[in-house]
Design a protein around this motif. Structure first.
Motif, mmCIF file in Angstrom:
data_model
loop_
_atom_site.group_PDB
_atom_site.id
_atom_site.type_symbol
_atom_site.label_atom_id
_atom_site.label_comp_id
_atom_site.label_asym_id
_atom_site.label_seq_id
_atom_site.Cartn_x
_atom_site.Cartn_y
_atom_site.Cartn_z
ATOM 1 N N LEU A 145 17.927 11.230 -22.811
ATOM 2 C CA LEU A 145 16.854 11.322 -21.825
ATOM 3 C C LEU A 145 17.038 10.287 -20.728
ATOM 4 O O LEU A 145 16.753 10.534 -19.570
ATOM 5 N N ILE A 153 9.503 3.868 -18.871
ATOM 6 C CA ILE A 153 9.792 5.099 -19.637
ATOM 7 C C ILE A 153 10.892 4.842 -20.666
ATOM 8 O O ILE A 153 10.768 5.224 -21.832
ATOM 9 N N ARG A 202 9.780 2.877 -23.615
ATOM 10 C CA ARG A 202 8.953 3.692 -24.493
ATOM 11 C C ARG A 202 9.825 4.589 -25.375
ATOM 12 O O ARG A 202 9.593 4.716 -26.578
ATOM 13 N N ILE A 203 10.816 5.206 -24.770
ATOM 14 C CA ILE A 203 11.703 6.084 -25.539
ATOM 15 C C ILE A 203 12.452 5.268 -26.599
ATOM 16 O O ILE A 203 12.562 5.679 -27.754
ATOM 17 N N ARG A 231 11.578 2.494 -27.993
ATOM 18 C CA ARG A 231 10.683 2.099 -29.088
ATOM 19 C C ARG A 231 10.536 3.231 -30.109
ATOM 20 O O ARG A 231 10.702 3.019 -31.312
ATOM 21 N N VAL A 232 10.245 4.443 -29.604
ATOM 22 C CA VAL A 232 10.058 5.581 -30.513
ATOM 23 C C VAL A 232 11.328 5.810 -31.339
ATOM 24 O O VAL A 232 11.267 6.037 -32.549
ATOM 25 N N GLU A 233 12.491 5.711 -30.680
ATOM 26 C CA GLU A 233 13.741 5.923 -31.390
ATOM 27 C C GLU A 233 13.982 4.829 -32.429
ATOM 28 O O GLU A 233 14.462 5.102 -33.525
ATOM 29 N N VAL A 240 11.738 3.097 -34.017
ATOM 30 C CA VAL A 240 10.828 3.323 -35.143
ATOM 31 C C VAL A 240 11.416 4.375 -36.081
ATOM 32 O O VAL A 240 11.381 4.233 -37.303
#
Lengths: 660, 346
Positions: B272, B225, B228-229, B231-233, B235
């Motif tokens: 998060l 998790i 994943r978070i 990576r999104v951040e 980007v």
């Protein structure tokens, strides 16, 4: 809004099912629900049949997953357990939703003070993991299926309450809710009629994911022996019984483990794919924020050769010939910069003006090698201080660009790293390119901050960007460029984001630096006045091309291109009659993807004729060698009320008059 | 050539002109001021949370329907014995007296006495705590050590819509891994490495290698998790203006990604991530039971089943405090990484 949402939900849900992940998740989900429905009807007898001759047997043709300590078939028990497992999970989720709705809407219904208390309590509860809350309530409600349902339901409530609260607050702020309340509609009615229908979609999505979580939590509690008790059995209970016999018959633990995993995955993936399809944010997951930019990279396109600019005796600081920038687009590559050529001499200030979308900023980024994939830059020549920027090792280029070229960007508020101190951000340049020690580099940074007139530079260097005002940040950005010994400063709209009073300070600073060290400046701006004030020469860009290159002094009276003249005419001055609407350049700029044949400005030009619409004029000398214009009607007078009106129907006749 | 400049150049440029000179001193003290306010606010929240936790654990024993002592001793226990035990526990005192005694006990490190073993609960906790703390800390460390480099790498590889396939593979596998609950992963690992391969011990804390499987079971989901978070951040952050500035400074790519993008990506991810890491504290309960780990997790379950309420009370309290400590640590790290986060909370 409410009407829009209810009109097309079936279509949107159908779209979700069409994606491979969505389809797979939906199928798995349907399977789990079907199993929960029919398995107990079909196989209860087989699952309960005691076979004393076959106790704790491994997998066999008769019992595919072996038997338990009473000789009962593990596979059938795992299938039949679906109903109780799923049923308990859904009940617990329902409890969580109902409590979450009550707690989440309480702030709206109870008024400010009580509402705050509820919100604060929810905030504290949310900080504790669900499992810990579930254990706490499991103790209070007692060991067993009933206690576990209540415990998991209540434990799930705080996060739902937080979600509901956030969603309600978002909807309550909208106009139609405010209107309904102003019209005297009661709070409860507003909530039921206007608020809840609008948050149902994210609630359902999160409930689905929540049900998957509840299923796994329940399996966890039963696995600990705190949930379902014999003779009842759910997946967790089967796992609890099976793990003791892991060495004798591993399948006894693995079969229920796999089924609960698949079921949990079904709920989770289904919820996530629906969320993704509907664009709903889920608990604990960030929505993907992605910049647009398709991945396909188009081939370079054929382009017209442009006349080469006459060279100077002295080697220019920057020499650009036939520069193209392209990005992949939905219908093939888009070219926002189409063959730009110019040179900047030592100490010279060159302004680049044009409306937004004219390609002026991209030209700057391309020249400074800051265009990233999938963007492509191509040029017949691209030299900084005589060094070719198109070739050469990356290391050498970094060194050259890092010390000789300074960039100043438009928005000083976002251009500094918010997590690092100003001094360090400046010092980094000297440490990287001049090999200075941390101490020396910091000293240089303080010196440079002082040079750009930051008061108390040493103390300021220890501060974070958010402690600087906008004007100070922009000066610090210029100071950062001065860490090396720049021969060229490229400033992209350096004053646009600043107050008028601060603008002048920044411009004065750039001016002073130029004069002190003979630094060349490329100033990009949409503001003709600023450029005219600061620069020696002005490049006017339109639709990715330079349409005029002239001395700044000639801007007011000597401009030859109708676009330049329209830009200049659009600037209000002391004599502008403020009773009249302000002049604008009529029509809309051309989008990079849809450049027409012929002159790109023709559609907006009061002088345009058939030739303009068919043949693209090239940049060529006009009257003097230093003045270049790309126009078939350069210097021709413009009809008196031309710039304020759309292009005349037949402008050909007006072109008869010769230029002076 | 420089005719246009003469007017501008003659404008006197006063070094300390403008409104910035004044607020300079105030701004710096404002930062100190923010730190003080942040510390006070964070401490207040911590205290309120601890108070809620303590009160909840106190009330737990009173919220249980029926007589907890009778429940613990069973229906066959003589009435006099039950009454005597109730008396010894102070359960017949008025509620506020009991509450006061409970708080006083906590302050002096007295967590009560076990109903079953008659041992001081504090001793039970002290004996069991190290195994749980070491397990949680290692899992915590493992999750962060894997998630940060993985998330950053994936963010760099998939920025600006690149590497669509990499992104799909990564997102799908991380979603699946995150869905596998820790205790099921534990059972799977026991089966593969203990039963099938016989490589690793599957029960108890019998040496350093015994940590491997429990830590793995705990860390995989949160690591997936978190990665994943992050990576999104990443980007998102890689599109920021200050990353362009870093590139304009011609820093080498690793410095741009790690020095400029990562701290900003982490501040968003940590918000998060704090919840996820806090949840790992509670996850040890299940994993300890899979691996028969001699920590608090196995103790709390057996105590719940035995209705040994004082022990349950104390362990719930310990877990709660553990979660609050993780949350507070994350908040402080966040404030150190990004000083604006202190102000944003105002």
């Amino acid at each position: 809004m409410a009407a829009q949402r209810t009109r097309q939900p079936t279509r949107r849900w159908r779209q979700v099912v069409r994606t491979p992940l969505g389809a797979g998740a939906s199928l798995l989900m349907a399977l789990v629900l079907l199993l929960a429905l029919v398995a107990p009807m079909l196989w209860t007898d087989q699952a309960d049949a005691v076979d004393t001759g076959n106790i704790l047997a491994g997998p066999s043709a008769e019992h595919w997953a072996g038997t338990d300590n009473l000789g009962r078939d593990i596979l059938f028990r795992s299938l039949v357990a679906a109903r109780l497992s799923v049923g308990l999970a859904l009940t617990a989720t329902a409890i969580a939703i109902v409590l979450g709705l009550l707690l989440g809407t309480a702030p709206m219904l109870l008024g400010r003070r009580l509402g705050r208390l509820v919100t604060a309590s929810v905030d504290i509860a949310v900080a504790f993991p669900g499992l810990l809350l579930a254990l706490f309530f499991a103790v209070i409600f007692g060991v067993g299926a009933r206690g576990a349902v209540l415990a998991i339901g209540i434990a799930g409530a705080p996060s739902f309450a937080r979600l509901v609260h956030t969603l309600v607050a978002g909807v309550a702020a909208r106009d139609y809710v405010a209107a309904a309340r102003a019209a005297g509609v009661g709070r409860v009615r507003v909530l039921l009629r206007h608020v809840l229908p609008n948050i149902s979609e994210p609630l359902i999505v999160n409930a689905t994911i929540g049900a998957g979580g509840a299923l796994l939590s329940f399996a966890g509690l039963s696995f600990l022996g705190l949930g379902v008790q014999a003779p009842q059995y759910d997946w967790g209970r089967l796992l609890f019984d099976g793990i003791g016999a892991l060495y004798v018959n591993p399948a006894a633990a693995l079969a229920p483990g796999l089924t609960v995993l698949l079921a949990g995955l079904a709920f989770n993936l289904f919820g996530e794919s629906v969320a993704k399809g509907l664009g709903v944010a889920t608990l604990g997951h960030l929505p993907e924020r992605r910049s647009a930019g398709p991945a396909t990279s188009g081939p370079p396109t054929i382009r017209a050769e442009e006349p080469v600019v006459a060279g100077d005796d002295e080697a220019p600081v920057l020499d650009v010939r036939d520069l193209w920038v392209s990005f992949p687009g939905a219908d093939g590559p888009v070219q926002p910069v189409r063959g730009v050529s110019f040179a900047v001499r030592r100490g010279e200030a060159v302004g680049v003006v044009g409306e937004s979308g004219s390609g002026k900023s991209l030209t700057a980024l391309a020249v400074s090698r800051l265009i990233e994939e999938p963007g492509r830059v191509e040029a017949a020549r691209l030299q900084l201080l005589g060094a070719d920027l198109r070739t050469g090792s990356e290391r050498a280029q970094r060194q050259l660009l890092g010390t000789s070229l300074a960039m100043v960007f438009q928005d000083p508020m976002t251009s500094f790293n918010p997590t690092r101190r100003m001094g360090g951000q400046l010092a980094e340049v000297a440490r990287q390119h001049q090999g200075m020690t941390r101490r020396d580099a910091f000293g240089r940074a303080v010196d440079r901050l002082a040079a750009v007139r930051i008061p108390e530079a040493r103390r300021r260097a220890g501060q974070y960007p958010h402690e600087f005002s906008g004007g100070m940040r922009q000066r610090a950005m210029i100071g950062m460029g001065l860490m090396g010994s720049p021969a060229l400063i490229i400033a992209d709209e350096p004053t646009t984001a600043l107050d008028v009073t601060v603008q002048q300070q920044v411009l004065d600073l750039l001016q002073a630096i130029r004069e002190a060290d003979d630094v060349a400046l490329v100033l990009i701006s949409h503001d003709v006045t600023v450029v005219g004030e600061v620069c020696d020469r002005v490049l006017v860009m339109y639709a990715g091309r330079i349409v005029e290159d002239l001395a700044a002094a000639d801007l007011a009276t000597g401009a030859a291109h109708p676009y330049t003249r329209a830009l200049v005419a659009a600037v209000p001055d002391m004599e502008t009659d403020l009773e009249q609407p302000l002049a604008v350049v009529p029509g809309r700029p051309v989008a990079p993807g849809e450049v027409p044949a012929g002159c790109a400005y023709a559609a907006r030009c009061p002088l345009a004729d058939d030739r303009c619409r068919a043949e693209d004029p090239q940049l060529a000398s006009f009257e003097t060698p230093d003045h270049r214009v790309a126009c078939w009607h350069a210097g021709e007078p413009i009809p008196v009320d031309g710039p304020r009106e759309p292009a005349p129907v037949d402008p050909v006749e007006l072109v008869e008059v010769d230029a002076p | 050539m420089t005719t246009a400049n003469s007017a501008v150049a003659s404008t006197p440029a006063t070094p300390t002109s403008g409104p910035q000179a004044g607020p300079g001193g105030r701004l710096s003290s404002a930062l100190t001021h923010h730190w003080v306010r942040f510390a006070v606010r964070r401490l207040a929240r911590l205290l309120v949370s601890v108070w809620v936790l303590v009160t909840a654990s106190f009330l737990m024993i009173h919220l249980i329907p029926g007589d907890p002592v009778r429940g613990a001793m069973g229906p066959t226990a003589p009435a006099e014995l039950v009454a005597a035990r109730r008396e010894a526990l102070g359960l017949d005192d008025p509620l506020w007296v009991q509450y006061w005694d409970y708080l006083r006990g906590l302050a002096t490190g007295d967590l009560g006495t076990s109903l079953i073993s008659q041992l001081p609960v504090a001793d039970v906790v002290a004996q069991r705590l190290p195994a749980t703390v070491s397990l949680a800390a290692l899992a915590f460390l493992a999750a962060v050590t894997v998630a940060v480099p993985l998330g950053v790498t994936m963010g760099v590889l998939t920025r600006r819509g690149r590497g669509r396939r990499t992104e799909l593979a990564f997102t799908t596998s991380s979603v699946v891994l995150a869905t596998v609950p820790d205790f099921l992963l534990g059972v799977g690992l026991v089966y593969v490495f203990g039963v099938q391969l016989g490589w690793l011990p599957v029960a108890g804390n019998v040496g350093p290698e015994a940590y491997l499987l429990p830590v793995l079971s705990l860390a995989v989901g949160p690591a997936a998790i978190l990665a994943r978070i992050i990576r999104v951040e990443m980007v998102t952050v890689l599109e920021a203006d200050y990353v362009r500035t870093a590139r304009a400074k011609r820093l080498p790519a690793p410095r741009v990604y790690l020095g400029h993008a990562l701290p900003n990506a982490l501040t968003a991810a940590l918000t998060l991530g704090g919840l996820i890491l806090g949840a790992m504290v509670a996850s040890t309960v299940l994993v300890e039971n899979v691996f028969a780990w001699p920590g608090l997790g196995s103790t709390i379950v057996s105590s719940i089943l035995n209705k040994d309420y004082p022990v349950v009370q104390a362990i719930v309290l310990v877990y709660g405090v553990g979660v609050l400590l993780v949350n507070t640590t994350v908040d402080v790290v966040l404030a150190l990484l990004d000083p604006r986060s202190m102000i944003r909370e105002d």
